[in-house]
Design an enzyme around this catalytic site. Sequence first.
Site, PDB file in Angstrom:
ATOM      1  N   LEU A  42       0.882  -1.158   0.000  1.00 39.98           N
ATOM      2  CA  LEU A  42       0.000   0.000   0.000  1.00 39.98           C
ATOM      3  C   LEU A  42       0.922   1.209   0.000  1.00 39.98           C
ATOM      4  CD1 LEU A  42      -3.055   0.641   0.146  1.00 39.98           C
ATOM      5  CD2 LEU A  42      -2.851   0.644   2.624  1.00 39.98           C
ATOM      6  N   ASP A  43       0.743   2.106  -0.959  1.00 38.44           N
ATOM      7  CA  ASP A  43       1.626   3.272  -1.083  1.00 38.44           C
ATOM      8  C   ASP A  43       1.661   4.097   0.196  1.00 38.44           C
ATOM      9  OD1 ASP A  43       2.208   2.714  -3.772  1.00 38.44           O
ATOM     10  OD2 ASP A  43       0.421   3.779  -4.443  1.00 38.44           O
ATOM     11  N   ALA A  44       2.745   4.823   0.398  1.00 37.88           N
ATOM     12  CA  ALA A  44       2.897   5.658   1.592  1.00 37.88           C
ATOM     13  C   ALA A  44       1.809   6.715   1.682  1.00 37.88           C
ATOM     14  CB  ALA A  44       4.276   6.319   1.601  1.00 37.88           C
ATOM     15  N   SER A  46      -1.227   6.358   0.748  1.00 37.41           N
ATOM     16  CA  SER A  46      -2.518   5.693   0.907  1.00 37.41           C
ATOM     17  C   SER A  46      -2.611   5.186   2.344  1.00 37.41           C
ATOM     18  CB  SER A  46      -2.648   4.522  -0.065  1.00 37.41           C
ATOM     19  OG  SER A  46      -2.567   4.984  -1.400  1.00 37.41           O
ATOM     20  N   ARG A 142      -0.032   1.878  -8.003  1.00 37.63           N
ATOM     21  CA  ARG A 142      -0.910   3.045  -7.970  1.00 37.63           C
ATOM     22  C   ARG A 142      -2.147   2.881  -8.857  1.00 37.63           C
ATOM     23  NH1 ARG A 142       1.461   6.752  -4.933  1.00 37.63           N
ATOM     24  NH2 ARG A 142       0.372   8.576  -5.738  1.00 37.63           N
TER      25      ARG A 142
END
Length: 182
Positions: A42-44, A46, A142
């Site tokens: 999970l992206d930073a 998000s 993403r």
Amino acid sequence: MASRLLCFNKPYGVLSQFTPEGRWHGLKDFIDIPGIYVAGRLDADSEGLLLLTNDGKLQARISDPRYKMEKTYWVQVEGEPDDAALERLRHGVQLNDGPTLPARAQRMEAPANLWQRDPPVRFRQSIPTSWLELVIREGRNRQVRRMTAAVGYPTLRLVRAAIGPYTLEGLAPGTLRDVPLP
């Protein structure tokens, strides 16, 4: 050692790895359990549900797209998506790395009991925001952000609410809990 599966509510600004990088925090700031690993990313920028386990086979089953574990996202977008935009999401969107699989997409009210983000999402007085629920079975880099942008509604805030049967319910940001193994 017995197998474990943990749900963690990843705050904004935290990487899906234990080591911090640059301005982003790492999971070690929140989790001090030896021998566990992230199952999926999970992206930073998000927030939301991250699964961790000490079982390599389970980790692969959760994160490998071949097993098609659904991921549910609450997405705050700039603007108010029309029916045509939702239909495009439901049929799959063409991205620069190829078409996405169809998603389940619907409008939703702002999620109840959703925590404040730090820092807050940017708002522009002349442009309304709205929320979507998107359910996908892929996990490209993403992807949700690129999908909403492709249909004309940039993502402002992205919260992963569920992975398969596992949810954020009752889990405050920065906290974790053990869950039963599948």
